[in-house]
Motif scaffolding. Structure first.
Motif, PDB file in Angstrom:
ATOM      1  N   LEU A 145       0.836  -1.201   0.000  1.00 28.65           N
ATOM      2  CA  LEU A 145       0.000   0.000   0.000  1.00 28.65           C
ATOM      3  C   LEU A 145       0.871   1.252   0.000  1.00 28.65           C
ATOM      4  CD1 LEU A 145      -2.820   1.247   0.167  1.00 28.65           C
ATOM      5  CD2 LEU A 145      -2.628   1.175   2.649  1.00 28.65           C
ATOM      6  N   ALA A 146       1.987   1.226   0.759  1.00 28.26           N
ATOM      7  CA  ALA A 146       2.887   2.379   0.788  1.00 28.26           C
ATOM      8  C   ALA A 146       3.492   2.626  -0.594  1.00 28.26           C
ATOM      9  CB  ALA A 146       3.994   2.140   1.814  1.00 28.26           C
ATOM     10  N   LYS A 147       3.866   1.557  -1.297  1.00 31.42           N
ATOM     11  CA  LYS A 147       4.404   1.710  -2.655  1.00 31.42           C
ATOM     12  C   LYS A 147       3.350   2.324  -3.574  1.00 31.42           C
ATOM     13  CE  LYS A 147       6.630  -1.613  -4.615  1.00 31.42           C
ATOM     14  NZ  LYS A 147       7.019  -2.981  -5.053  1.00 31.42           N
ATOM     15  N   LYS A 148       2.105   1.875  -3.435  1.00 30.83           N
ATOM     16  CA  LYS A 148       1.031   2.396  -4.291  1.00 30.83           C
ATOM     17  C   LYS A 148       0.812   3.892  -4.027  1.00 30.83           C
ATOM     18  CE  LYS A 148      -3.800   1.600  -5.515  1.00 30.83           C
ATOM     19  NZ  LYS A 148      -4.219   2.970  -5.290  1.00 30.83           N
ATOM     20  N   LYS A 149       0.861   4.292  -2.732  1.00 31.63           N
ATOM     21  CA  LYS A 149       0.684   5.718  -2.409  1.00 31.63           C
ATOM     22  C   LYS A 149       1.796   6.549  -3.034  1.00 31.63           C
ATOM     23  CE  LYS A 149      -2.882   5.044   0.348  1.00 31.63           C
ATOM     24  NZ  LYS A 149      -4.226   5.514  -0.006  1.00 31.63           N
ATOM     25  N   ALA A 150       3.038   6.030  -2.964  1.00 31.95           N
ATOM     26  CA  ALA A 150       4.169   6.774  -3.523  1.00 31.95           C
ATOM     27  C   ALA A 150       4.043   6.892  -5.038  1.00 31.95           C
ATOM     28  CB  ALA A 150       5.479   6.068  -3.160  1.00 31.95           C
TER      29      ALA A 150
ATOM     30  N   ALA B  97       6.744  14.599  12.874  1.00 32.98           N
ATOM     31  CA  ALA B  97       6.259  15.445  11.779  1.00 32.98           C
ATOM     32  C   ALA B  97       5.854  16.826  12.296  1.00 32.98           C
ATOM     33  CB  ALA B  97       5.096  14.768  11.065  1.00 32.98           C
ATOM     34  N   THR B  98       5.024  16.853  13.327  1.00 33.54           N
ATOM     35  CA  THR B  98       4.471  18.137  13.778  1.00 33.54           C
ATOM     36  C   THR B  98       5.525  19.048  14.396  1.00 33.54           C
ATOM     37  OG1 THR B  98       3.876  17.067  15.862  1.00 33.54           O
ATOM     38  CG2 THR B  98       2.191  17.149  14.156  1.00 33.54           C
ATOM     39  N   LYS B  99       6.532  18.463  15.083  1.00 33.57           N
ATOM     40  CA  LYS B  99       7.551  19.293  15.743  1.00 33.57           C
ATOM     41  C   LYS B  99       8.683  19.720  14.807  1.00 33.57           C
ATOM     42  CE  LYS B  99       6.607  17.545  20.367  1.00 33.57           C
ATOM     43  NZ  LYS B  99       7.128  16.886  21.578  1.00 33.57           N
ATOM     44  N   THR B 100       8.695  19.212  13.585  1.00 38.48           N
ATOM     45  CA  THR B 100       9.689  19.670  12.608  1.00 38.48           C
ATOM     46  C   THR B 100       9.065  20.548  11.532  1.00 38.48           C
ATOM     47  OG1 THR B 100       9.375  17.642  11.321  1.00 38.48           O
ATOM     48  CG2 THR B 100      11.170  17.652  12.926  1.00 38.48           C
ATOM     49  N   GLY B 101       7.791  20.905  11.710  1.00 35.67           N
ATOM     50  CA  GLY B 101       7.123  21.802  10.764  1.00 35.67           C
ATOM     51  C   GLY B 101       6.330  21.095   9.696  1.00 35.67           C
ATOM     52  N   GLY B 102       6.234  19.766   9.775  1.00 29.83           N
ATOM     53  CA  GLY B 102       5.529  19.006   8.756  1.00 29.83           C
ATOM     54  C   GLY B 102       4.128  18.621   9.182  1.00 29.83           C
ATOM     55  N   VAL B 103       3.578  17.582   8.542  1.00 31.89           N
ATOM     56  CA  VAL B 103       2.196  17.156   8.771  1.00 31.89           C
ATOM     57  C   VAL B 103       2.172  15.637   8.884  1.00 31.89           C
ATOM     58  CG1 VAL B 103      -0.107  17.048   7.745  1.00 31.89           C
ATOM     59  CG2 VAL B 103       1.240  19.128   7.529  1.00 31.89           C
ATOM     60  N   TYR B 104       1.288  15.129   9.784  1.00 33.70           N
ATOM     61  CA  TYR B 104       1.081  13.686   9.903  1.00 33.70           C
ATOM     62  C   TYR B 104      -0.343  13.355   9.436  1.00 33.70           C
ATOM     63  CZ  TYR B 104       0.090   9.124  11.932  1.00 33.70           C
ATOM     64  OH  TYR B 104      -0.280   7.815  12.105  1.00 33.70           O
ATOM     65  N   ILE B 105      -0.476  12.350   8.550  1.00 36.21           N
ATOM     66  CA  ILE B 105      -1.783  11.893   8.055  1.00 36.21           C
ATOM     67  C   ILE B 105      -1.811  10.370   8.100  1.00 36.21           C
ATOM     68  CG2 ILE B 105      -3.340  11.787   6.060  1.00 36.21           C
ATOM     69  CD1 ILE B 105      -2.269  14.453   5.151  1.00 36.21           C
ATOM     70  N   GLN B 106      -2.929   9.811   8.591  1.00 38.28           N
ATOM     71  CA  GLN B 106      -3.067   8.355   8.594  1.00 38.28           C
ATOM     72  C   GLN B 106      -3.669   7.902   7.262  1.00 38.28           C
ATOM     73  OE1 GLN B 106      -5.061   6.769  11.984  1.00 38.28           O
ATOM     74  NE2 GLN B 106      -5.208   4.695  11.142  1.00 38.28           N
ATOM     75  N   ASN B 107      -3.256   6.722   6.804  1.00 34.71           N
ATOM     76  CA  ASN B 107      -3.691   6.256   5.478  1.00 34.71           C
ATOM     77  C   ASN B 107      -5.194   5.993   5.443  1.00 34.71           C
ATOM     78  OD1 ASN B 107      -3.042   3.532   6.976  1.00 34.71           O
ATOM     79  ND2 ASN B 107      -4.374   3.025   5.271  1.00 34.71           N
ATOM     80  N   THR B 108      -5.769   6.147   4.237  1.00 38.54           N
ATOM     81  CA  THR B 108      -7.162   5.792   3.985  1.00 38.54           C
ATOM     82  C   THR B 108      -7.209   4.817   2.817  1.00 38.54           C
ATOM     83  OG1 THR B 108      -7.485   7.603   2.414  1.00 38.54           O
ATOM     84  CG2 THR B 108      -7.931   8.068   4.742  1.00 38.54           C
ATOM     85  N   THR B 109      -8.404   4.297   2.534  1.00 36.03           N
ATOM     86  CA  THR B 109      -8.525   3.339   1.436  1.00 36.03           C
ATOM     87  C   THR B 109      -8.507   4.010   0.072  1.00 36.03           C
ATOM     88  OG1 THR B 109     -10.921   3.477   1.662  1.00 36.03           O
ATOM     89  CG2 THR B 109      -9.827   1.676   2.810  1.00 36.03           C
ATOM     90  N   SER B 110      -8.738   5.316   0.014  1.00 38.22           N
ATOM     91  CA  SER B 110      -8.713   6.033  -1.270  1.00 38.22           C
ATOM     92  C   SER B 110      -7.382   6.768  -1.408  1.00 38.22           C
ATOM     93  CB  SER B 110      -9.869   7.027  -1.326  1.00 38.22           C
ATOM     94  OG  SER B 110      -9.674   8.049  -0.388  1.00 38.22           O
ATOM     95  N   ASP B 111      -7.234   7.484  -2.537  1.00 36.97           N
ATOM     96  CA  ASP B 111      -6.022   8.273  -2.776  1.00 36.97           C
ATOM     97  C   ASP B 111      -6.115   9.665  -2.173  1.00 36.97           C
ATOM     98  OD1 ASP B 111      -4.930   6.192  -4.159  1.00 36.97           O
ATOM     99  OD2 ASP B 111      -5.645   6.888  -6.113  1.00 36.97           O
TER     100      ASP B 111
END
Length: 593
Positions: free
Chosen positions: A110-115, A253-267
């Motif tokens: 799934l991670a490969k597909k997201k990338a 992610a949040t403390k370095t200025g980025g964003v954290y998102i949990q995966n979903t079944t869609s894109d």
């Protein structure tokens, strides 16, 4: 003024001057028999151009057409084009915990597909790929060629390189060293977060090296056991471990200025992540180029040439056949449209077929599409005709037209293969259906096609099991029948022997005893012959079974060889280069995933 294609002037004007030079020096046919004085008296004035004057106009027309082909232009300043990118490095977690199947088909797939989806949606960004677990490996350096990066990522065989442990600090060191410039670095991590709870060291290091971390969490809170390649589950202290999504990594992610998102079944998750990266990143200029602007002038000589040609042709006598110079025929041929196959009213026929298909009149739409496809050899029409036959449950005819449908567009080819798989599945040709689905998925990943492929594979496995059970039952019944026949034969023989003995005992003394002995000998001899015959038959059966087993072994070897050849063809894996030095630090409490 300048010319964009001056080669037309160099290569066309000299032969044109030679050709028209010959035409201009040409005499009228009657001039060979009469003098110029007589010709002037014989010639009737019709207010037409002479042959020389007309040929001179043709020459001028040809020169103007060549000038138009050379594309005369006037410079109109320059435009500066700049290429900007945020330079996004993607880090893919390949630790053993990513083999868990709490998301479909597994966390790592799934991670490969997201990338791959991100690479497809952002073709103007520069991406690089790093795979990491306990060590970090380079899959692709930063590149604008998103197609090449996607190819290398798709060929990444994670089954042979998964490692226990997830070392985020080592991966951050590799990313920091990969970009030596002092600008901000943007890192997207696709991971389940490992099993660490404290990421203070990683946060401190990322801030020091100006790395902005974005994380897409892959996995679920419920978790799942980690199934290894050999089918066993990873255990820890004797118990099967349940790997869960570690949301503590969100602090990185949040403390370095980025964003954290949990995966979903869609894109939607990876699309939102890309929008966040764009909003947080500062794009830097990588390359700039100045492009010259021009004002085109070709229509002036072209229009003038058409006007002169009109004058030259309108002055011709209707009773005289004029030989138009071949050079004009060449221009006419070059200017004519190459595609004259399509009919003017073809769209009406296709629209009629489309409306019939939408109305459920599949027989009517199939006939129209079939006729158009055969007349124009059109792949889309073959495809539509096949769909119409498929709707009529005429799968054999549908497969015939799916085979004829040829497309240049790869996504259309994937769709055609998917429909072929459906038609083969309907005709119970499951092996061919499986092959068609796999070809479609090689071109484009599709959830529905993937589910169809998995269903076909399950049905094939079930058929194999049923066939094996049926074969075992037949063998068992055959053995039971043979044992029963042998037992009945033995009982008959014993009964017959007993009856003979009883009969002999009733006869008188020595003669009867001699006869009985002779008879016993005969019986014994007969029994010995029968025994020899059975032994011979048994040896023949054993020899036949041995030959059959040898043939089966040979057949299995051929199938095994074919299987390995297919695997060798498919295993065009990406080579990986380890970026960091092997870590010497050992952790006694290191988990086996």
């Amino acid at each position: 003024m300048t010319f964009l294609h001056p080669e037309f002037l160099y290569y066309l004007l000299p032969p044109m001057f030679i050709l028209f030079g010959l035409l201009l020096t040409q005499k009228e046919s009657q001039a060979h028999f009469f003098s110029d004085h007589v010709m002037d008296k014989l010639r009737v004035s019709a207010n037409m151009l002479t042959l020389k004057a007309r040929n001179a106009l043709f020459l001028l027309t040809g020169i103007l057409l060549v000038v138009a082909l050379a594309e005369p232009v006037i410079k109109d300043g320059t435009i500066k084009v700049k290429a900007k990118s945020a330079d996004i490095m993607i880090a893919l977690d390949i630790s053993d915990s990513m083999l868990a199947e709490d998301v479909y088909p597994s966390r790592i797939e799934l991670a490969k597909k997201k990338a791959l989806t991100l690479l497809e949606d952002a073709p103007n960004e520069r991406f690089g790929i790093v795979a990491f677990a306990k060590n970090s490996y380079l899959v692709s350096p930063l590149s604008f060629d998103s197609g090449a990066v996607a190819f290398l990522l798709s060929k990444l065989d994670t089954s042979s390189i998964t490692q226990k442990g997830t070392d985020f600090l080592s991966m951050l060191e590799v990313v920091a060293n990969s970009q030596t410039k002092s600008e901000k670095k943007y890192l997207l991590i696709l991971s389940d977060g490992g099993d660490a709870r404290d990421f203070s060291k990683e946060i401190e290091y990322a801030k020091e090296k100006e790395i902005v971390v974005f994380i897409l969490g892959v996995g679920t809170q419920k978790g799942a056991p980690v199934k290894q390649v050999d089918g066993t589950y990873i255990k820890y202290k004797g118990d099967i471990i349940i790997s869960k999504l570690n949301e503590d990594i969100s602090s990185l992610a949040t403390k370095t200025g980025g964003v954290y998102i949990q995966n979903t079944t869609s894109d939607k998750d990876i699309q939102t992540m890309y929008e966040e990266i764009q909003s947080h990143s500062e794009k830097k200029e990588l390359k700039s180029q100045e492009i010259q602007k021009y004002i085109p002038l070709f229509y002036y000589p072209l229009g003038l040439a058409m006007f002169i040609l009109l004058i030259a042709t309108s002055s011709m006598s209707k009773r005289v056949t004029v030989n138009v110079p071949n050079i004009f025929l060449v221009f006419v041929v070059l200017g004519a449209s190459a595609d004259l196959k399509a009919g003017i009213l073809d769209f009406m026929e296709l629209d009629k077929a489309k409306k019939a298909y939408e109305a459920g009149e599949y027989e009517k739409s199939a006939k129209v599409y079939e006729k158009y496809a055969s007349e124009h050899n059109n792949g889309q029409s073959y495809f539509n005709a096949a769909n119409s036959y498929y709707k009529q449950n005429n799968y054999k005819k549908a497969l015939e037209y799916y085979e004829k449908a040829v497309f240049d567009d790869k996504y259309q080819r994937a769709k055609n293969f998917a429909n072929m798989g459906n038609a083969y599945a309907r005709t119970n040709s499951l092996e061919k259906a499986k092959e068609s689905y796999e070809k479609s998925l090689e071109i484009k990943e599709d959830k529905e096609v993937r589910e169809n492929l998995e269903a076909v594979k399950k049905e094939l496995d079930k058929q194999k099991q049923d066939k094996q059970e049926q074969q075992n039952n037949q063998n068992k019944e055959q053995n039971q029948k043979e044992n029963k026949d042998q037992k009945d034969q033995k009982n008959n023989k014993d009964q017959k022997s007993q009856e003979n003995k009883n009969k002999d005992s009733e006869n008188n003394s020595e003669d009867k005893q001699d006869k009985a002995k002779q008879k016993d000998k005969k019986e014994e001899s007969k029994s010995q012959k029968q025994q020899n015959k059975e032994d011979k038959k048994h040896k023949n059966d054993q020899q036949q079974e041995k030959e059959q087993a040898s043939a089966e072994i040979k057949q299995m070897s051929d199938a095994e060889m074919k299987k390995w050849i297919e695997q060798l063809k498919n295993k065009q894996n990406t080579y990986l280069y380890q970026l960091n030095k092997p870590q010497e630090r050992q952790n006694e409490n290191e988990k086996p995933w």
